[in-house]
Design an enzyme around this catalytic site. Sequence first.
Site, PDB file in Angstrom:
ATOM      1  N   SER A  68      42.635  42.606  36.634  1.00 38.20           N
ATOM      2  CA  SER A  68      42.623  42.036  35.289  1.00 38.20           C
ATOM      3  C   SER A  68      42.358  40.538  35.312  1.00 38.20           C
ATOM      4  O   SER A  68      41.253  40.133  35.592  1.00 38.20           O
ATOM      5  CB  SER A  68      43.855  42.370  34.464  1.00 38.20           C
ATOM      6  OG  SER A  68      43.533  42.154  33.100  1.00 38.20           O
ATOM      7  N   HIS A  73      46.124  26.883  31.663  1.00 38.02           N
ATOM      8  CA  HIS A  73      45.703  25.780  30.790  1.00 38.02           C
ATOM      9  C   HIS A  73      46.672  24.626  31.030  1.00 38.02           C
ATOM     10  O   HIS A  73      47.885  24.831  31.020  1.00 38.02           O
ATOM     11  CB  HIS A  73      45.752  26.188  29.317  1.00 38.02           C
ATOM     12  CG  HIS A  73      44.976  27.436  29.016  1.00 38.02           C
ATOM     13  ND1 HIS A  73      43.614  27.441  28.876  1.00 38.02           N
ATOM     14  CD2 HIS A  73      45.389  28.709  28.869  1.00 38.02           C
ATOM     15  CE1 HIS A  73      43.213  28.683  28.637  1.00 38.02           C
ATOM     16  NE2 HIS A  73      44.273  29.474  28.631  1.00 38.02           N
ATOM     17  N   CYS A  88      46.635  45.362  35.609  1.00 37.63           N
ATOM     18  CA  CYS A  88      46.727  46.753  35.184  1.00 37.63           C
ATOM     19  C   CYS A  88      47.242  47.568  36.366  1.00 37.63           C
ATOM     20  O   CYS A  88      47.075  47.186  37.521  1.00 37.63           O
ATOM     21  CB  CYS A  88      45.387  47.271  34.688  1.00 37.63           C
ATOM     22  SG  CYS A  88      44.122  47.414  35.955  1.00 37.63           S
TER      23      CYS A  88
END
Length: 130
Positions: A68, A73, A88
Site C-alpha cells: 500500500s 508531511h 493491506c
Amino acid sequence: MQGLHLIADLHGCACDARWLTDAVALGAACVQAVRAAGLTPVGKLLHGFEPTAAGPGGVTATVLLAESHLCVHTWPEQRAVTLDVYVCNFSGDRSAAAEQLMGTLLALFQPAHAERHALRRGGVLSVTTA
C-alpha cells in the site's frame, strides 16, 4: 482490502532539521525504513516546498508499497510531522511490519508528543450464493 492504517501527528520534533527540510534525505530514510520493516517499495514521490516568511519549506514524501503506502508531511517551522502508513493484509498479515515502520519513523523524528491512531480497515466478507 483488509489492512491496518496507522496515522500519527508529531509535535516538537527534536530531530536534525534535515529530516524536516531535505526531500532527498527524507525519501532515502523512508525507503530504508520500509525495507527494514520487510515491506516492498515500488515507487516514491518527493516534493520540497519553498521557504516562506514563517521559515524553511517542508517536505512531502510518499513511498508506494506493494502492500500500500507511506506518506510523510513535514512542517519545519512548527517542528511538526504527519505520518500515514497503510498496509493491506490480502496475502498475509503485515500489521507488525506497519507498526515497525511507524516506530522507526517516530525514532527518526523524535517528537516530544505524538498523537497516534490505528484503524483496522475492511473485513472478511462472507458471500453466499443462492
